[in-house]
Motif scaffolding. Structure first.
Motif, short mmCIF file in Angstrom:
data_model
loop_
_atom_site.label_atom_id
_atom_site.label_comp_id
_atom_site.label_asym_id
_atom_site.label_seq_id
_atom_site.Cartn_x
_atom_site.Cartn_y
_atom_site.Cartn_z
N LYS B 19 106.55 137.07 25.83
CA LYS B 19 106.36 135.51 25.07
C LYS B 19 105.60 134.77 26.01
O LYS B 19 104.72 134.12 25.60
N LEU B 21 103.68 135.83 28.10
CA LEU B 21 102.46 136.42 28.37
C LEU B 21 101.31 136.37 27.00
O LEU B 21 100.38 136.66 27.02
N SER B 22 102.14 135.76 26.21
CA SER B 22 101.50 135.55 24.92
C SER B 22 100.65 134.58 24.44
O SER B 22 99.71 134.30 23.71
N PRO B 24 97.31 132.61 25.76
CA PRO B 24 95.90 132.98 26.12
C PRO B 24 95.56 132.32 27.58
O PRO B 24 95.11 132.81 28.54
N ILE B 27 97.47 133.77 30.42
CA ILE B 27 96.83 135.11 30.89
C ILE B 27 95.66 134.69 31.91
O ILE B 27 95.43 135.13 32.93
N ARG B 28 94.76 133.57 31.35
CA ARG B 28 93.73 133.14 31.90
C ARG B 28 94.06 132.63 33.47
O ARG B 28 93.55 132.81 34.40
N MET B 31 94.96 135.54 35.64
CA MET B 31 93.84 136.28 36.12
C MET B 31 93.03 135.44 37.04
O MET B 31 92.52 135.84 38.23
#
Lengths: 111, 111
Positions: B19, B21-22, B24, B27-28, B31
């Motif tokens: 959840k 990591l869902s 975007p 995640i950016r 990263m």
DNA sequence: CATTCATATGCGCTATTACTCATATGTGTA
DNA sequence: TACACATATGAGTAATAGCGCATATGAATG
């Protein structure tokens, strides 16, 4: 075009997969299928979820490309699109369990 | 106690991680941190998100045990709790890209 | 101690989602 | 064709999440 835009598509797809997997019942459905195909009725029995609910989740999983369904007579057999997903799930489980104690004892706060 | 109840805790934790990591933007953010720690202002600059939004997502990531923050003067440096997460993300990206064409051409429908 | 900078937090809004109930579709069989 | 079974779908609802705005906290510096 920086690193962000370069990975934009990957991030998009990844977040979608994660969203699909963020539902506990969907994970249970995936795990209940295991390596072999099973009719919806079997998934209902194994998970204890309602027929409507299983059908709903199966559609989400199908549209995400995580499972596929094939009709066989009056039954529709569902199976993992790629059984490697099972390894991924167990790998992540191990990863989380390994760091759980460290996370519990450490602060990891902001201020 | 069947297989489902046995994995109940793991499923619970896994779904929580998924959840988190869902999103975007999360995640950016992950990263954008990469292998090194970075102050919030750097994450804001790299992602182009608002300060409020980055702060919000960082809290979610922190509470999930995916990142940790350490104060250094007036800055707070955030870094991945476990850099293995980067490998996991790239591994999953590769996995999805590898099966993308097959998924696009195949039906994977229900009826 | 006042100001500035870095970051966090509370509030209100909107969009999405998981769920149940009722119903439809499709397949096999008498 | 009529009926039973397996599964899908649509409507309605309640809960949740992401976002921006305004504001608070906390550290450094003059």
């Amino acid at each position: 075009m920086n690193a962000n835009t370069y990975h934009a598509e990957a991030v998009k797809d990844l977040s979608k997969v994660f969203k699909v997997l963020s539902e506990p019942n969907r994970i249970r459905i995936l795990m209940s299928m295991g390596l072999e195909c099973a009719p919806v009725s079997a998934i209902i029995a194994r998970t204890g979820l309602s027929q409507t609910n299983v059908s709903f989740h199966l559609r989400v999983l199908r549209e995400a490309g995580l499972v596929k369904g094939e009709r066989n007579g009056s039954f529709i057999f569902y199976c993992l699109y790629d059984t490697k997903l099972l390894e991924i799930l167990s790998g992540l489980t191990d990863w989380r369990e390994a760091s759980q104690k460290a996370r519990e004892s450490e602060y990891t706060q902001s201020a």
